[in-house]
Structure formats: C-alpha cells, structure tokens
Design an enzyme around this catalytic site. Structure first.
Site, PDB file in Angstrom:
ATOM      1  NE  ARG A  39      -3.071   1.955   2.842  1.00  0.00           N
ATOM      2  CZ  ARG A  39      -4.950   3.254   2.439  1.00  0.00           C
ATOM      3  NH1 ARG A  39      -5.377   2.316   2.105  1.00  0.00           N
ATOM      4  NH2 ARG A  39      -5.111   4.267   2.402  1.00  0.00           N
ATOM      5  CD  GLN A  65     -13.206   0.839  -0.582  1.00  0.00           C
ATOM      6  OE1 GLN A  65     -12.143   0.875   0.876  1.00  0.00           O
ATOM      7  NE2 GLN A  65     -14.256   0.321   0.050  1.00  0.00           N
ATOM      8  CB  CYS A 118     -13.157   4.178  -0.137  1.00  0.00           C
ATOM      9  SG  CYS A 118     -11.870   5.966  -0.554  1.00  0.00           S
ATOM     10  NE  ARG A 129     -10.623  -2.933   0.823  1.00  0.00           N
ATOM     11  CZ  ARG A 129      -9.603  -1.850   1.759  1.00  0.00           C
ATOM     12  NH1 ARG A 129      -9.607  -0.168   1.643  1.00  0.00           N
ATOM     13  NH2 ARG A 129      -8.392  -1.825   1.159  1.00  0.00           N
ATOM     14  CG  HIS A 135      -8.201   1.581  -3.166  1.00  0.00           C
ATOM     15  ND1 HIS A 135      -7.594   0.443  -2.493  1.00  0.00           N
ATOM     16  CD2 HIS A 135      -8.753   2.159  -1.740  1.00  0.00           C
ATOM     17  CE1 HIS A 135      -7.556   0.853  -1.134  1.00  0.00           C
ATOM     18  NE2 HIS A 135      -8.337   1.546  -1.578  1.00  0.00           N
ATOM     19  CG  ASP A 140     -11.916   9.279  -2.168  1.00  0.00           C
ATOM     20  OD1 ASP A 140     -11.087   9.132  -0.498  1.00  0.00           O
ATOM     21  OD2 ASP A 140     -10.445   8.332  -2.652  1.00  0.00           O
TER      22      ASP A 140
END
Length: 333
Positions: free
Chosen positions: A108, A138, A272, A316, A135, A231
């Site tokens: 990440r 996600q 997210c 997730r 991502h 986001d």
C-alpha cells in the site's frame, strides 16, 4: 468454466476477466457467510504474508490481518520505519528477499510501478492495497456491498463518482464498472481532466461488456444513479492543496439535494473512508477555523438510510480474504 487464480497477483481489476471478478465476488459472499457462521478456517494454514505500508491505513491493515488470521495464515506488518525497503535496499532486491520468506506480499503506497515490480521480482502473489492510480480491493468490497443492497445485478446498475475525478478511487471505479458492465459517470469540474489513457482503456473494455463510461460537470448526470460515491478531496500528502481543492470541489459535494436529484429513493451512498462529514476530527476542525469546509459529504447524508459505508468497510475484509485465498490457498472449499 473453471476459474483458477492460484499464483496470480492482484494489481488491478484490468488484469482480470469479468468471469474472474465474478468468481472473486462469489467467493467473497461464501467466505463472509462462513465467518458469520463462526467457522474458523484453515485454507491458509502454514502460509505467511507480509504487509508493506508506505501509506498508513486502518481498514486495509485490519482487513488483511483479520482475513489472513481467519484462515490460519501468519502476518508480518512493515511500515516505512520498520524496514530498508526502497531506502537502503532496492525494490527489486527487497522483492527477491521477501519472496523467499513469504507466500504473499501486500503493498500500500504510491507508484503503481512499485507494486508491479514487487510482482515481477518476488515470485509470489502480490496484492495492491492502494496506489496513486488504483484501489482494486476497495472496488471488490464496494461491489459486494452493492450486491447486498441493490435489487439489480451489477450490469444493470449506475455508479456516479462525485468530486476529484482524477483520484485513484475514480479510476478504480472506472476499471471495475467497465469490467462488470456497470454504467459509470465521473461527476466533477471541467478543470480536472481524466487521464486519457485510463479513460481509453476503460472504454475499450466497456465496449465489450456494455457499460457506459461518461464524464460530466452537470449535476443532472446523477439521475437514475444506484450509487453515489465520493472520496476525500485531498489524499495523504496533498494537504497543501486543500484550499484550492475546496474552492474547486465544493459544488460537487454530496448533499441531500444531490441525493434527491437521483430520483431514486433507494440510491446508496458509498465512501471508501475515512470521510470528512462533520467537524469532529482534528483536521476538519482546524481547516474550518481557517475558513475552509473540507467535507466532501454532509453529515445528514452520511448518517442517512442511504449510507452503507460501514457495510463497505466490513466487506473490505471479506473481499480481501477472497483475493488471498484465491491466489494463495492450496485448496478452496
């Protein structure tokens, strides 16, 4: 058609077919039911994974750790202060070392090329926990959540991403929707131009799956949406851009007025996380004192019946578990 993903890396949904993504979602549903039934598995018994974090995270770290532990794997967590990765040792050399210790590697951080190099040199499955341009774990969680809350299949749904349409979540959604035949609209200011290569790649896939990929600055584009997504306006390390981002993106904030413009009483609000929806965080309150409202969504939307953000957060873990099991387990029940 039999699906076998063992040994594959999970770097972007663009590497996977519609059928393979469908398989991962089905496996996610199955593993979630297994956990809800209180069954502790052993599909990853004897396996070891390492988590490399150049960017901190609550959900990503917890999801990978719990997912691995649930099926019997052992986990090592390394952040920037805990290793020489990319500092005194090159990515290539680190990958070759870690690949001899571990059965799988999560990364990440920032550059997509870095996670690609880990996969190239390590010899083991590598999973993208987030990069600047993608991502994928996600999006799997978001699609799982959609399937739990929408009465329509993914290829009959419409997702609208609001705000910074050039960020990694906007691009990841574009890829995911193109692959699954889901209509996607990026709703943001004309000043923000979506990367031409990203858009072209998504549209090429969409031509085969029937998805519509559109860009708009007109709020009328949300009509008929099944999902309104947003986001944060400034990602980690972009705090200096907040004043400009607030001025540019405030017209694209998710408000109840925008929700109503969908004309869909069952529209879902998704995010997210973490989200700025009130002023209870240090960062939001400090910027408010400077005269800037950094909230990308209002609190009434975030706490409304439309919001499924905490279901997403839980999912997730379930979808990450599916990815680990599918790419690393010696058997799948």
């Amino acid at each position: 058609m039999s699906i076998d993903l063992k040994g594959r890396s999970f770097l972007t949904l663009m590497d996977f077919s519609t059928e393979e993504i469908r398989y991962l979602l089905d496996l996610s549903h199955k593993l979630k039911s297994k956990k809800k039934a209180g069954i502790h598995g052993d599909l990853l018994k004897g396996k070891n994974i390492v988590l490399l974090f150049d960017k901190t995270s609550t959900r990503t770290r917890c999801s990978f750790e719990v997912a691995a532990y649930d099926e019997g794997a052992c986990v090592t967590y390394l952040d920037k202060s805990g290793s020489q990765f990319g500092k005194k040792e090159s990515v290539e050399d680190s990958a070759k070392v870690l690949g001899r210790f571990y059965d799988g590697i999560e990364y990440r951080g920032y550059e997509q090329s870095l996670v690609e190099d880990l996969a190239k040199y390590s010899g083991v499955p590598v999973w993208n926990g987030l990069t600047d341009v993608d991502h994928p774990t996600q999006i799997l969680a978001d699609m799982l959540t959609m399937e739990e809350h929408c009465s329509k299949p993914l290829n009959e749904c419409k997702v609208v991403f609001c705000g910074d349409i050039r960020n990694n979540m906007a691009y990841a959604w574009m890829y995911g929707c193109a692959k699954m035949g889901t209509d996607f609209t990026a709703f943001g200011p004309d000043e923000l131009e979506v990367d031409a290569e990203v858009l072209a790649a998504a549209k090429r896939v969409a031509e085969k799956t029937g998805a519509k990929i559109e860009i708009s600055s007109d709020s009328a584009c949300v009509k008929g949406a099944d999902v309104i997504y947003t986001d944060v306006w400034a990602s980690m390390g972009e705090e200096d851009q907040i004043p400009d981002k607030v001025r540019l993106l405030t017209p694209f904030k998710v408000t109840m007025e925008l929700i109503e413009k969908t004309e869909n009483p069952d529209v879902l609000f998704m995010h997210c996380l973490p989200a700025f929806h009130d002023f209870e965080t240090k960062m939001a309150s400090e910027w408010k004192a400077k005269g800037f409202d950094i909230r990308e969504v209002t609190d009434d939307v975030f706490r409304s019946k439309h919001s499924v953000v905490f279901d997403e957060a839980e999912n997730r873990m379930h979808t990450i578990k599916a990815v680990i099991v599918a790419t690393m387990a010696d058997r799948i029940e």
